[in-house]
Structures are given as structure tokens and as C-alpha cells.
Design a protein around this motif. Structure first.
Motif, PDB file in Angstrom:
ATOM      1  N   MET A   1     -89.737 -21.462 -48.072  1.00  0.00           N
ATOM      2  CA  MET A   1     -88.311 -21.741 -47.981  1.00  0.00           C
ATOM      3  C   MET A   1     -88.009 -23.228 -47.824  1.00  0.00           C
ATOM      4  SD  MET A   1     -86.390 -19.170 -48.535  1.00  0.00           S
ATOM      5  CE  MET A   1     -84.805 -19.635 -47.847  1.00  0.00           C
TER       6      MET A   1
ATOM      7  N   GLY B   1     -81.014 -22.015 -50.136  1.00  0.00           N
ATOM      8  CA  GLY B   1     -82.090 -21.084 -50.429  1.00  0.00           C
ATOM      9  C   GLY B   1     -81.648 -19.968 -51.355  1.00  0.00           C
TER      10      GLY B   1
ATOM     11  N   VAL C   1     -79.861 -16.033 -50.216  1.00  0.00           N
ATOM     12  CA  VAL C   1     -79.563 -15.929 -48.778  1.00  0.00           C
ATOM     13  C   VAL C   1     -78.170 -15.373 -48.511  1.00  0.00           C
ATOM     14  CG1 VAL C   1     -81.153 -17.786 -48.153  1.00  0.00           C
ATOM     15  CG2 VAL C   1     -78.750 -18.329 -48.606  1.00  0.00           C
TER      16      VAL C   1
ATOM     17  N   ARG D   1     -84.567 -10.112 -52.742  1.00  0.00           N
ATOM     18  CA  ARG D   1     -85.645 -11.098 -52.669  1.00  0.00           C
ATOM     19  C   ARG D   1     -86.789 -10.526 -51.843  1.00  0.00           C
ATOM     20  NH1 ARG D   1     -87.715 -15.541 -49.633  1.00  0.00           N
ATOM     21  NH2 ARG D   1     -88.306 -17.280 -50.986  1.00  0.00           N
TER      22      ARG D   1
ATOM     23  N   SER E   1     -84.594 -13.177 -47.338  1.00  0.00           N
ATOM     24  CA  SER E   1     -84.172 -14.505 -46.904  1.00  0.00           C
ATOM     25  C   SER E   1     -82.796 -14.406 -46.268  1.00  0.00           C
ATOM     26  CB  SER E   1     -84.128 -15.478 -48.094  1.00  0.00           C
ATOM     27  OG  SER E   1     -83.285 -14.983 -49.121  1.00  0.00           O
TER      28      SER E   1
END
Length: 483
Positions: A35, A339, A342, A374, A378
């Protein structure tokens, strides 16, 4: 056709549907980049890997146990400001210290065929579906103990309300398909006036929240509207009035596109350094677990961020078949990656009166709602992004609240929105848990205003004659070679 044969066909169809559902749930791309490489001002962008079916990693919402709370950063503490709420999403602090919260879910839309059915089952598993309470509720902490002892329903019977704003005796509320205005005096326990329509909006679609922000100088209202689909899958006509931010002149009622090419803009706030509007944006799916970064960025008037053709400044999405418009030449690169997947939603800048300590006095707080697409998951946290003295984001996201996602893949809750309370604490809505968390820094004093960045304006252009341009006596000499 016999009843037995009909039952056999129905069973076969059910087996096929369940097989597709199982395939979608169990397959997927696993992220390879850490990340810290895919966040910040210069994230690493993986090679795109177009997916026929999305990667799926649904976290089952299991709630918080008695006495449990998120993990707060060092120097911060957290308590339950309010609980037992029906899917709280957006938060808004009124000038008198009362807090408004929307209790809302997406409107029932139906349709969508097999893939729509699968998507609905996945979102149900994530705790995102069900009937919407359609209320705007007032929370009041009259005794200042950090807990709201008073709760009043200000508005009922709304239509998936999300955006909230108040100015000069007028409360603005955005349903999924319109912006409404109500007469409302601070401190009142209910809204009794009839609504006035401010603007019609593109209804619901894949992204249904419609978030609001008033200009600090008054008179202008900004509305964030997300796209209907991932990459204009239903055609560009279906995206008319979507994937953009509207600016509404409240005196004349006129509205214009303020910024576009934003797949799903959410949180809105004005930079204390520059006075410029910023937003969080959820980017596209189905290019792999390491693409595409959700982001935080400024949105100057006329800004274009490229959706659906382009992501992260200059990367073309080859899945999009529609003709590329000329304005794509002017696509802006986002300022800061939060990211991939997210699901960045609400955000606020540090401000005068905030009291979370010096470490958190110059930046932005962002609720990352958490991924469903994902591997590994995340988000599921609240982070702080530091800004320098010029108003530019720097470094990596700093954890503020964590512990929402359990080691076994279940989630206790999902942070959705953030807002400053009147006492300088930070309020965080947790929609699947039905809780408003309050983050404070014991012993911290309220911070002063952030200094506005100013500079000397460039001198006006005096004269321009082809290649021999002159901008006054201080201009550098230019030599034009003879042909």
C-alpha cells in the motif's frame, strides 16, 4: 410441458446462476504492490489487467461488541457519540453545535439481469442494501460530555438523502435526484416548512449519494454527483449530468458544470491554504487489485479528470470504445492517491478550533469506507494526509482510526463520513454499525487559523508582437534569429 420438466429447467437455471455467483465470489486478482507504493503524491501504477468479472472480497459486517471501539492513533481517544442509528452516512455540524446525520441507503432500483442480481447479493453481504430510513436526524450534546443525549427527527420521508448544508436560516438537503431547501432556525427540533426545489439531479444509478458544500463566501452551492456505471457501460448518454461537480448560484438558481471527469466524487471541502475546492474520488474497477487509485484532489473551475477515457492523468483505459473528446488534452493529474479500491468518502481539512493536537493540525482527514473488490482488502479506516505550508499534500496516509477490519476478514464497521464537532473533536459515522464515533485528544487546545497562502501577482502583459514579445522593462531580452 409437464410440471416435472418445468421444475427441472428452473433448477438448471438456478444452478447456473449460483455457479456464476460462486465463480465471481471465489476468483479474482491478488494485489502485488504494498500500500505504501500505491498511495501518496507519486503512486506506482500497475499494468492494467481487464477483468470480465470483478475481483470480490466481501467483508461480513459483524458489529462492535459491548465496550469495543476502534483503535485510535497515539495521543487520541475515541468514544461513542451516538449509537443505534439506522445506517448513518453523512454528517453536518450546525453553527450552534448541533449535529445533523442522514440515515439513508440507496433507493430501490431493481432490474439489471443476472449480473445485477449478483451485484445486489454482494452488496447485501457487505451490509449496503435494505430499506432506507430516509431521515435527517439532529443529535445534541447539551451537557458537553462527548455523547449526544438528545435525538430528534428533523426530516422524514426523504428519498435517499445524503448531502447536507445550512446557511442563513436555510437547510439544504440532497436527495438522490434533487436538491431541496427548507426554512430552518438553529435549535429547532423539527423542520416544519415545505421544501423548495433548488435543482434537479440525475437520479440514483450505480452511485447514488449527492453531497453538498457551500462556498465559504456564501451564495454558491456545490453538488457532487457520481457516475451510473464503471466506465460508461450503458453509453455516454446514460452519464449525462453525472461524474461531475455542479455549481449552483443560489440567487439566480442557475447551475453550471464546475468540474468533470470525476467517476464518483464524494467528500467536498475548501482548502484553508488556497480557498480552492477539493474532493475525494472513487475511481474505476475491474483493472486488477492494484488499479486504479482512489484519490484526493483540488478541483479548480473547469477542471477535467478524464473519466471514463483516462485515469491518473495520462493513462488510457482501452476498454472504453466511445470517441475521445477534444478536451481530454487538458486532463489534470490528481494530487494524491489514497490507494486502489479504498472507497474514500467523507473528508475535512484541519481548521481553526480543531483540537486533535499539533501532529494533526495541518492536513486532511479522510474516511476510507473499505473495498469489496480487492484482495487483500484495503481501507476500513480513517487516515490523515499531512499538507505543507503551501497547501500541498505530502507523505503517506497516517492512521487515525483502525480496527474496523478483523483478522478473519469480517468487519466490525465501515467508516463513512467525518465532521468537526463544536468542541474540536472529530466525528466519524460508521454506517454498518450504526454508530457515530468521537475522536478527541485529551489536553489538546483548539488550533488557530491556518495561514492563507498569498503571493505577489505577476505583472500584466504590456505588449505582444508575434515572436518579439515584450512584457515591460523587467522582461528578459529575447533574440529572434534571422531566417
Amino acid at each position: 410441458m409437464s410440471i416435472l420438466k418445468k421444475l427441472g429447467i428452473a433448477l438448471l437455471i438456478l444452478i447456473v446462476i449460483l455457479g456464476i455467483f460462486a465463480f465471481v465470489v471465489t476468483r479474482g486478482d491478488t494485489a502485488e504492490l504494498p500500500m505504501d507504493e500505491v498511495t501518496g503524491v507519486d503512486p506506482t501504477l500497475d499494468e492494467p489487467d481487464a477483468e470480465t468479472f470483478p475481483t470480490v472480497a466481501i467483508a461480513d459486517p459483524v458489529g462492535w461488541g459491548q465496550g469495543e471501539a476502534p483503535d485510535a492513533a497515539e495521543g487520541l481517544s475515541v468514544n461513542r457519540f451516538a449509537e443505534g442509528l439506522d445506517h448513518p452516512r453523512t454528517l453536518y455540524a450546525l453553527p450552534n453545535g448541533d449535529i445533523l446525520v442522514s440515515l439513508t441507503r440507496s433507493p430501490s432500483q431493481g432490474g439489471g439481469g443476472i449480473m445485477g442480481w449478483i451485484a445486489d447479493k454482494l452488496m447485501t453481504k457487505a451490509g449496503a442494501t435494505g430499506p432506507s430510513a430516509n431521515q435527517v436526524v439532529l443529535l445534541r450534546d447539551a451537557d458537553g460530555d462527548g455523547r449526544a443525549e438528545a435525538r430528534r427527527i428533523l426530516l422524514d420521508g426523504m428519498d435517499s438523502p445524503s448531502g447536507l448544508a445550512w446557511e442563513d436560516g436555510t437547510l439544504y438537503v440532497a436527495n438522490h435526484d434533487e436538491v431541496l431547501a427548507f426554512d430552518y432556525d438553529l435549535g429547532a427540533g423539527a423542520v416544519t416548512s415545505e421544501p423548495r426545489k433548488v435543482a434537479d439531479l440525475a437520479p440514483a444509478g450505480g452511485h447514488w449519494m449527492r453531497n453538498l458544500e457551500l462556498h465559504p463566501d456564501g451564495g454558491r452551492l456545490y453538488v457532487a454527483v457520481g457516475s451510473d456505471t464503471n466506465i460508461a457501460d450503458k453509453g455516454m448518454e446514460a452519464e449525462d449530468g453525472r461524474a461531475l461537480i455542479w455549481e449552483i448560484d443560489l440567487e439566480s438558481g442557475s447551475m453550471r458544470q464546475f468540474a468533470g471527469g470525476l467517476r464518483n466524487p464524494n467528500g467536498l471541502d475548501f482548502s484553508p491554504w488556497s480557498g480552492e475546492l477539493w474532493t475525494t474520488v472513487n475511481e474505476r474497477d475491474m483493472l486488477g487489485s492494484d488499479l486504479v487509485p482512489d484519490y484526493l484532489t483540488n478541483v479548480p473551475v473547469g477542471a477535467q479528470y478524464g473519466w471514463p477515457w483516462i485515469y491518473w492523468g495520462d493513462n488510457y483505459d482501452r476498454r472504453v470504445d466511445y470517441p475521445v473528446p477534444q478536451y481530454i488534452s487538458y486532463v489534470r493529474r490528481p494530487e494524491y492517491s489514497l490507494g486502489p479500491h479504498v472507497a474514500a468518502l467523507g473528508f475535512v481539512f484541519s481548521k481553526s478550533g480543531a483540537a486533535l493536537g499539533e501532529k494533526f493540525s495541518s492536513g486532511a482527514f479522510i474516511a476510507r469506507h473499505g473495498s469489496w473488490n480487492r484482495k487483500p482488502p484495503s481501507g476500513y479506516d480513517v487516515v490523515y494526509v499531512a499538507f505543507d505550508e503551501r497547501g500541498n499534500p505530502v507523505g503517506q496516509p497516517i492512521p487515525v482510526l483502525g480496527g474496523f477490519l478483523k483478522d478473519n476478514g469480517d468487519t466490525r464497521g465501515r467508516p463513512t463520513w467525518v465532521e468537526w464537532a463544536g468542541d474540536g473533536s472529530l466525528l466519524v459515522s460508521d454506517d454498518t454499525a450504526g454508530i457515530i464515533w468521537r475522536v478527541s485528544a485529551p489536553g489538546a487546545t483548539p488550533q488557530p487559523d491556518i495561514e492563507r497562502v498569498t503571493g505577489r501577482r505577476l505583472p500584466p502583459q504590456r505588449e505582444l508582437r508575434g515572436q518579439e514579445a515584450s512584457f515591460g522593462e523587467d522582461d528578459y531580452a529575447r533574440i529572434v534569429p534571422e531566417n
